[in-house]
Each structure stands twice: as structure tokens, then as C-alpha cells.
Design an enzyme around this catalytic site. Sequence first.
Site, PDB file in Angstrom:
ATOM      1  N   SER A  12       0.754  -1.130  -0.112  1.00  0.00           N
ATOM      2  CA  SER A  12      -0.057  -0.010  -0.104  1.00  0.00           C
ATOM      3  C   SER A  12       0.797   1.166   0.093  1.00  0.00           C
ATOM      4  O   SER A  12       0.749   2.264  -0.858  1.00  0.00           O
ATOM      5  CB  SER A  12      -0.847  -0.051   1.138  1.00  0.00           C
ATOM      6  N   ARG A  35       1.004   8.638   6.876  1.00  0.00           N
ATOM      7  CA  ARG A  35       0.135   7.650   7.376  1.00  0.00           C
ATOM      8  C   ARG A  35      -1.145   8.221   7.170  1.00  0.00           C
ATOM      9  O   ARG A  35      -2.199   7.757   7.122  1.00  0.00           O
ATOM     10  CB  ARG A  35       0.686   7.755   8.777  1.00  0.00           C
ATOM     11  N   HIS A  38      -2.583   7.367   3.741  1.00  0.00           N
ATOM     12  CA  HIS A  38      -2.716   5.934   3.912  1.00  0.00           C
ATOM     13  C   HIS A  38      -3.971   5.823   4.384  1.00  0.00           C
ATOM     14  O   HIS A  38      -4.774   4.815   4.003  1.00  0.00           O
ATOM     15  CB  HIS A  38      -1.567   5.284   4.337  1.00  0.00           C
TER      16      HIS A  38
END
Length: 196
Positions: A12, A35, A38
Amino acid sequence: MTRVVHPIEQESYRRLRARLDTSHFPPLTRAVVERVVHSAADLEYANDLVMDEGELATAHAALHAGARVVVDVEMVGAGITRRETVCRLRDAESGAGLTRSAHAIRLAYEQVGPGALWVIGNAPTALEELLTLDAAPALVIGLPVGFVGAVESKAALRESGLPAVSNVSEKGGSAVAAAALNALLYHPVSHSEEQS
């Protein structure tokens, strides 16, 4: 404790980096941006988030030295995977001119005092209440979501001068707020931080 990254997460991040160049960000800023992006699968956060690398470094050191973590809702706490959190929403009550979320922030401050990291991903009124306290936070992750008060509360956070991670738009939420804190938790501690 070493964090084992699952192959799905590795892939990912590989795909994220193929679509978004984060190499120009300093290390902690990059960790937070990646992050958060994501967690939401939303590349626009790269241009929406506002933070300062020096403030992140100070907060990173405080977090790894054991500073308390306060969250506005249990959903944010559930997303923070390697640290116990304080959430007082169950104990809070709304009253005249005070939302339940705001009261929970007061109760949490009474419990933890200054120097905590505050992670607000749900309620703009929680962030607004925190700004009225003399909380002396190590960091405020102020990413409440919504069309009423979210933009204004985050702007007030940036204007306050407190060390912060925020964003400009209405976007936010529990998952991205927890992700921002996790970025600091997962980022390695340098030898200089260990010695201080």
C-alpha cells in the site's frame, strides 16, 4: 519493540509513493503525511495538512518518553495501536453552553495536567474547549471533521501558537487523527533522543 509491517501495508505504501512524491518533506512530517494519506486513501491531505517539523520532533521525544495521550472519542483511541489513551467522554455531561465533548476535555485535563498529546478527530467543540485551557500540550493533533465548526476550530488552533498538526479543510475524523499520532509512535527514536 520492533513493529512488524504486514506485506499488504508495505505494498500500500509502495503504491502511495508511486502516486505521491513525499521525498521533499522532512522525516516526521513525511511520516505523518504518509500515514494520514494512507489511512484515508486521500492524496489531497498532502496539501491540506499543516505542521512544523521542529514541533513534531519535540512531540515525538515527549511521546517516547511516556507523555500521556488524550483523545476526544473512544474511536480515536481504538485507532492508536501502541499506547493507552485517556478518553473521558463516557463521564461527561452537556450543560448550558457546554457540549459533552467539551466537558470531556475539561475532565481529561483535570486528570492528566500539562504536557500531554491531545488527539482530536471528531468534535470541533472539544478542540475549542482545549484552546481555552492552559494545557501546555506537547502537541495537539486537531483534525476534527465536519461542516460546522471544524474549519474554524482548526484555524483557531493554528492561530493559538500551540504545537499542532491540523488541516485547512472540513476533512478529518477519527481514523486520520489516530494515524497522525501513530506516525509519531511508529517513527524510530534517534540515539540523541534516547540520551536526553
